[in-house]
Design an enzyme around this catalytic site. Structure first.
Site, mmCIF file in Angstrom:
data_model
loop_
_atom_site.group_PDB
_atom_site.id
_atom_site.type_symbol
_atom_site.label_atom_id
_atom_site.label_comp_id
_atom_site.label_asym_id
_atom_site.label_seq_id
_atom_site.Cartn_x
_atom_site.Cartn_y
_atom_site.Cartn_z
ATOM 1 N N LYS A 20 99.821 11.920 51.158
ATOM 2 C CA LYS A 20 100.349 10.990 50.150
ATOM 3 C C LYS A 20 101.553 10.230 50.673
ATOM 4 O O LYS A 20 101.685 9.038 50.417
ATOM 5 C CB LYS A 20 100.738 11.747 48.873
ATOM 6 C CG LYS A 20 99.542 12.146 48.030
ATOM 7 C CD LYS A 20 100.023 12.643 46.679
ATOM 8 C CE LYS A 20 98.873 13.186 45.854
ATOM 9 N NZ LYS A 20 99.349 13.827 44.621
ATOM 10 N N LYS A 40 86.173 13.362 50.472
ATOM 11 C CA LYS A 40 86.034 13.876 49.099
ATOM 12 C C LYS A 40 86.046 12.697 48.121
ATOM 13 O O LYS A 40 86.654 11.655 48.398
ATOM 14 C CB LYS A 40 87.149 14.875 48.759
ATOM 15 C CG LYS A 40 88.505 14.259 48.569
ATOM 16 C CD LYS A 40 89.510 15.232 47.959
ATOM 17 C CE LYS A 40 90.852 14.512 47.785
ATOM 18 N NZ LYS A 40 91.905 15.289 47.197
ATOM 19 N N LYS A 68 89.759 8.649 43.414
ATOM 20 C CA LYS A 68 89.892 7.317 42.840
ATOM 21 C C LYS A 68 90.340 6.301 43.886
ATOM 22 O O LYS A 68 90.202 5.110 43.685
ATOM 23 C CB LYS A 68 90.840 7.331 41.645
ATOM 24 C CG LYS A 68 92.254 7.692 41.986
ATOM 25 C CD LYS A 68 93.126 7.608 40.755
ATOM 26 C CE LYS A 68 94.596 7.704 41.084
ATOM 27 N NZ LYS A 68 95.007 8.765 41.993
HETATM 28 P P1 TYM Z 1 94.223 16.248 40.332
HETATM 29 O O1 TYM Z 1 94.760 15.574 39.112
HETATM 30 O O2 TYM Z 1 94.215 15.480 41.605
HETATM 31 O O3 TYM Z 1 92.740 16.754 40.096
HETATM 32 C C1 TYM Z 1 92.366 17.535 38.975
HETATM 33 C C2 TYM Z 1 91.361 18.580 39.404
HETATM 34 O O4 TYM Z 1 90.199 17.974 39.965
HETATM 35 C C3 TYM Z 1 89.891 18.605 41.218
HETATM 36 N N1 TYM Z 1 89.252 17.613 42.100
HETATM 37 C C4 TYM Z 1 88.099 17.804 42.738
HETATM 38 N N2 TYM Z 1 87.257 18.847 42.768
HETATM 39 C C5 TYM Z 1 86.124 18.735 43.506
HETATM 40 N N3 TYM Z 1 85.808 17.606 44.211
HETATM 41 C C6 TYM Z 1 86.623 16.535 44.209
HETATM 42 N N4 TYM Z 1 86.296 15.440 44.899
HETATM 43 C C7 TYM Z 1 87.827 16.600 43.452
HETATM 44 N N5 TYM Z 1 88.856 15.739 43.233
HETATM 45 C C8 TYM Z 1 89.722 16.379 42.406
HETATM 46 C C9 TYM Z 1 91.252 19.052 41.737
HETATM 47 O O5 TYM Z 1 91.106 20.074 42.697
HETATM 48 C C10 TYM Z 1 91.926 19.521 40.470
HETATM 49 O O6 TYM Z 1 91.561 20.843 40.166
HETATM 50 N N6 TYM Z 1 98.083 19.103 41.743
HETATM 51 C C11 TYM Z 1 96.966 19.006 40.806
HETATM 52 C C12 TYM Z 1 97.383 19.019 39.352
HETATM 53 C C13 TYM Z 1 98.211 20.189 38.943
HETATM 54 C C14 TYM Z 1 97.739 21.533 38.774
HETATM 55 C C15 TYM Z 1 98.882 22.262 38.354
HETATM 56 C C16 TYM Z 1 96.500 22.136 38.939
HETATM 57 C C17 TYM Z 1 99.538 20.190 38.636
HETATM 58 N N7 TYM Z 1 99.943 21.420 38.287
HETATM 59 C C18 TYM Z 1 98.778 23.627 38.113
HETATM 60 C C19 TYM Z 1 96.418 23.504 38.692
HETATM 61 C C20 TYM Z 1 97.539 24.231 38.284
HETATM 62 C C21 TYM Z 1 96.236 17.705 41.061
HETATM 63 O O7 TYM Z 1 96.802 16.771 41.586
HETATM 64 O O8 TYM Z 1 94.992 17.627 40.537
#
Ligand code: TYM
Length: 338
Positions: free
Chosen positions: A118, A199, A202
Site C-alpha cells: 500500500k 487476487k 477493487k
Molecule cells: P478488506 O476490507 O480488504 O477485506 C474484507 C475481507 O475480504 C477478504 N478478501 C478476500 N478474500 C478472498 N479473496 C479475495 N480476493 C479477497 N479480497 C478480500 C479479506 O481477507 C477480508 O477478510 N484489514 C482488513 C479489515 C479489518 C479486519 C479487522 C479483519 C480491520 N480490522 C479485524 C478482521 C479482523 C481488510 O482490509 O479487509
C-alpha cells in the site's frame, strides 16, 4: 481463561473503501460471517478508522460506511443474531491500539507485506498506515475473540494479533484470548477474472477483472463469460497450469453448493463456453438480489442508524471490560465515566 463455558466469540471487519463489496470479499469472508452467526457469538464491524489510512473524502467515506452496513444486512447478517457496528463509534478500539503499539517492534511492523504494497502505491505514507495492523489487533483482542473469519491476505495481520496477545499476556499476566484465523481453503483467495494470477481486488487494472456484488446481473454474466480461461478447452482443476479455470471452478463450487470434483465430472467432454454460461447464471442468481435488498436498507435511514447504534452500544459494553482489565495491568488509571 476458558472458552469452554461459552459459544466461541467471532470478530471480523471490512473496510468501507468502495461503493460495493466484491466477490472476493463475499466468498473469502462475508459468507462465513453469515454462517457463523448461528454457531458463534459474532461481532462484525465496518472499519472506517482503517479506511482513513489512505486518501479519502469525508462525505464519500460516510456514505460508504452506511452502504457497507446495508450490504452486510442484505447478505444476511441479522442484528438479532450478531452485533453489527461501525468501528469509530466504539472508541475502545483506538484506546487499546495505543497500548498495543507500545508492544509492537518497529521491525515487526515493517515486515507487514500489505504495508509495503500500500505504501508503494501512495504519494504520502502516514504513521496511520504503518500502524494499521496494530489497530486491527486491537479490534480483535478487545472482544476476547476466539476466531477471525478472513481471506488469506489477512493471515499475516492475524499472526501479529496472536503475537501481541501472547506477548502482553506473558509480560503483564493473562489478559487477552489468543485468536485463531478462520480461513476456508477453497475460497481463501478468489482471483481476478482478467488476470487470474492476481487476487480479486477493487484496484484491478481491467474493468472486467473484479465482480462487484452490486453489479447489474447482466454485467455479472458478461464478466464471467469474458473471464480469462487457459489454453486447452478442458474444465479441469489445476491452480498452477490452469489458474483461470481453477478460479472459476472454486467460485462455482462455493456458490452452487457443490464440489470441484463433481463439476469436473459434469463438464467432462464439454467446453469452456457451456461451463461459463452456466456459471454466469449461478452467479447472477446468487448475487443478483443483493442490490435491491441493499437499496431497501438504505431507504430507511432511521432504522439503519438504530441497528448500528444498538450494535455499537453492545460492542462497547464488551470492549469496556477488556479495556478496564488492560488499563489495570499496564498501570493506568481507569477511564472516567461520562
Ligand atoms: P478488506 O476490507 O480488504 O477485506 C474484507 C475481507 O475480504 C477478504 N478478501 C478476500 N478474500 C478472498 N479473496 C479475495 N480476493 C479477497 N479480497 C478480500 C479479506 O481477507 C477480508 O477478510 N484489514 C482488513 C479489515 C479489518 C479486519 C479487522 C479483519 C480491520 N480490522 C479485524 C478482521 C479482523 C481488510 O482490509 O479487509
Amino acid at each position: 481463561m476458558t472458552t469452554a463455558d461459552r459459544k466461541p466469540r467471532v470478530f471480523s471487519g471490512i473496510q468501507p473503501t468502495s461503493d460495493s463489496f466484491h466477490l472476493g470479499n463475499y466468498l473469502g469472508a462475508l459468507r462465513q460471517w453469515v454462517a457463523m452467526q448461528d454457531t458463534a457469538d459474532a461481532l462484525y464491524c465496518v472499519v472506517d478508522q482503517h479506511a482513513i489510512t489512505v486518501d479519502h473524502d469525508p462525505k464519500v467515506l460516510h456514505q460508504r460506511s452506511r452502504a457497507s452496513a446495508a450490504q452486510l444486512l442484505a447478505l444476511g447478517l441479522d442484528p438479532e443474531r450478531c452485533t453489527l457496528f461501525i468501528q469509530s463509534q466504539v472508541p475502545e478500539h483506538a484506546m487499546l491500539a495505543w497500548i498495543l503499539g507500545t508492544e509492537t517492534g518497529f521491525g515487526e511492523a515493517s515486515r507487514m507485506t500489505q504495508f509495503k504494497d500500500k505504501s508503494a502505491k501512495q504519494e504520502r505514507t502516514t504513521v496511520g498506515l504503518f500502524t494499521y495492523p496494530v489497530l486491527m489487533a486491537a479490534d480483535i483482542l478487545v472482544y476476547q475473540t476466539d476466531q477471525v473469519p478472513v481471506g488469506e491476505d489477512q493471515r499475516q495481520h492475524l499472526e501479529l494479533s496472536r503475537d501481541l496477545a501472547g506477548r502482553f499476556n506473558g509480560t503483564y499476566g493473562d489478559t487477552f484470548i489468543v485468536p485463531e484465523p478462520y480461513i476456508v481453503k477453497e475460497t481463501a483467495t478468489i482471483k481476478d477474472l482478467a488476470e487470474p494470477e492476481k487476487k480479486m481486488s477493487k484496484s484491478s487494472t481491467s474493468p472486467r477483472g473484479c465482480l462487484y456484488l452490486l453489479d447489474e446481473p447482466n454485467l455479472m454474466r458478461k464478466k464471467i463469460k469474458s473471464a480469462v480461461t487457459d489454453s486447452g478447452g478442458e474444465v479441469r482443476y489445476d491452480m498452477d497450469a490452469k489458474p483461470g479455470v481453477s478460479n472459476l471452478l472454486n467460485i462455482y463450487a462455493a456458490l452452487g453448493e457443490t464440489t470441484v470434483g463433481k463439476l469436473e465430472a459434469e463438464y467432462a467432454g464439454k467446453g469452456y463456453g457451456d461451463f461459463k454460461g452456466d456459471l454466469a447464471d449461478v452467479v447472477a442468481d446468487a448475487l443478483g438480489p443483493i442490490a435491491a435488498k441493499t437499496r431497501e436498507y438504505l431507504a430507511d435511514k432511521a432504522e439503519l442508524d438504530r441497528i448500528l447504534t444498538a450494535g455499537a452500544e453492545k460492542a462497547r459494553h464488551l470492549a469496556a471490560r477488556t479495556i478496564a482489565k488492560a488499563y489495570k495491568r499496564i498501570g493506568f488509571y481507569p477511564p472516567v465515566a461520562l
